[in-house]
Design a protein around this motif. Structure first.
Motif, PDB file in Angstrom:
ATOM      1  N   UNK A  20       0.834  -1.197   0.000  1.00 12.01           N
ATOM      2  CA  UNK A  20       0.000   0.000   0.000  1.00 12.01           C
ATOM      3  C   UNK A  20       0.876   1.258   0.000  1.00 12.01           C
ATOM      4  N   UNK A  21       1.929   1.229   0.799  1.00 11.76           N
ATOM      5  CA  UNK A  21       2.837   2.374   0.857  1.00 11.76           C
ATOM      6  C   UNK A  21       3.529   2.633  -0.475  1.00 11.76           C
ATOM      7  N   UNK A  22       3.980   1.532  -1.104  1.00 13.64           N
ATOM      8  CA  UNK A  22       4.642   1.669  -2.405  1.00 13.64           C
ATOM      9  C   UNK A  22       3.672   2.196  -3.461  1.00 13.64           C
ATOM     10  N   UNK A  23       2.437   1.688  -3.432  1.00 22.69           N
ATOM     11  CA  UNK A  23       1.429   2.138  -4.392  1.00 22.69           C
ATOM     12  C   UNK A  23       1.100   3.605  -4.188  1.00 22.69           C
ATOM     13  N   UNK A  24       0.950   4.013  -2.920  1.00 20.46           N
ATOM     14  CA  UNK A  24       0.661   5.412  -2.620  1.00 20.46           C
ATOM     15  C   UNK A  24       1.781   6.316  -3.109  1.00 20.46           C
ATOM     16  N   UNK A  25       3.023   5.881  -2.881  1.00 19.17           N
ATOM     17  CA  UNK A  25       4.182   6.667  -3.315  1.00 19.17           C
ATOM     18  C   UNK A  25       4.213   6.804  -4.838  1.00 19.17           C
ATOM     19  N   UNK A  26       3.914   5.701  -5.543  1.00 21.36           N
ATOM     20  CA  UNK A  26       3.913   5.726  -7.003  1.00 21.36           C
ATOM     21  C   UNK A  26       2.845   6.668  -7.534  1.00 21.36           C
TER      22      UNK A  26
END
Length: 266
Positions: A20-26
């Motif tokens: 979720x964190x990686x997706x939000x950052x992307x």
């Protein structure tokens, strides 16, 4: 008795949080880039007017396009060489037209030499720039790739580059607007044509300007790619061998870009 490992709900939860964190950052990074490109596009429009093509998705993005326009407006380039044609050709010509309106640049009549190896894009660019005010100062060449080599290896690069020396010689002899500052945009050929596909640009420019005392601004696009980063390092080695002073500026654009400025004064 089953040998399957039981589900670890804590581990699954942690992994989902990480994803979720990686997706939000992307997503945030992508949205920020869109906003920046729109801002750059608006500034570009205010400087050179309407642009008849969508820059996003073209080889040259709005951020580096705006940078090029500002370079042209700030410097009295007497010679521009572009490896790889397209929207960038139109933008550079429109920037030259705006530059010529400035009192300090009134006598500016630079030559712009553009290379394109694919007939399809050559035709598209020809149509795109047909009505540009500065079109008469631009020589657009259909230049199929040909074999080129030096001590680093064998490459395929634009043909007809002997034109660069010819036009440089003409400008060198001009008294009204002599050859002093040169802008080189390296945005081709595509990386798919081979390793270090854009490497020959600098050796060819140096050979063509041999004997000329000039300052050169060389802009390389797509420097987020490892290949382009290696090309820059190889170029710097060449400049060091020649004893030329240089500065390298890394430009934080969508696809990465770099400005390599040097003088042939020794």
């Amino acid at each position: 008795m089953s040998n399957e490992k039981p589900f670890d709900l804590v581990e699954i939860h942690n992994r989902l949080e990480l994803l979720e964190g990686k997706l939000r950052h992307t997503i945030e990074k992508s949205c920020l880039n869109v906003v920046r490109q729109l801002e750059n596009f608006q500034q570009l429009h205010s400087l050179i007017g309407d642009i008849p093509a969508d820059l996003h998705g073209w080889p040259l993005s709005a951020d580096v396009s705006l940078f090029l326009v500002r370079l042209v407006l700030q410097n009295r380039y007497s010679f521009i060489v572009e490896f790889g044609s397209g929207t960038s050709t139109y933008i550079l010509l429109e920037a030259l037209a705006k530059s010529s309106l400035r009192p300090s640049h009134a006598s500016n009549s630079p030559i712009m030499l553009v290379y394109e190896h694919l007939s399809e894009y050559f035709q598209k660019t020809s149509i795109l720039v047909e009505h540009c005010t500065s079109r008469k100062h631009c020589v657009l060449s259909l230049s199929p790739l040909e074999s080129w080599s030096d001590a680093t290896g064998n490459y395929f690069y634009y043909s007809k580059t002997d034109q660069i020396r010819t036009f440089a010689t003409v400008l060198k002899r001009k008294r009204k607007f002599p050859l002093k500052k040169v802008l080189v945009l390296v945005d081709g050929p595509p990386g798919a044509t081979g390793r270090w596909a854009r490497y020959p640009a600098l050796p060819i420019i140096l050979d063509s300007l041999n004997g000329c005392r000039v300052s050169v601004d060389l802009v390389l696009d797509d420097t987020l790619r490892k290949d382009e980063q290696e090309v820059i390092a190889a170029w710097i080695d060449i400049l060091k061998v020649h004893g030329f002073d240089y500065t390298l500026s890394t430009l934080p654009f969508e696809k990465g870009a770099a400005l390599l400025s040097f003088s042939t004064f020794q």
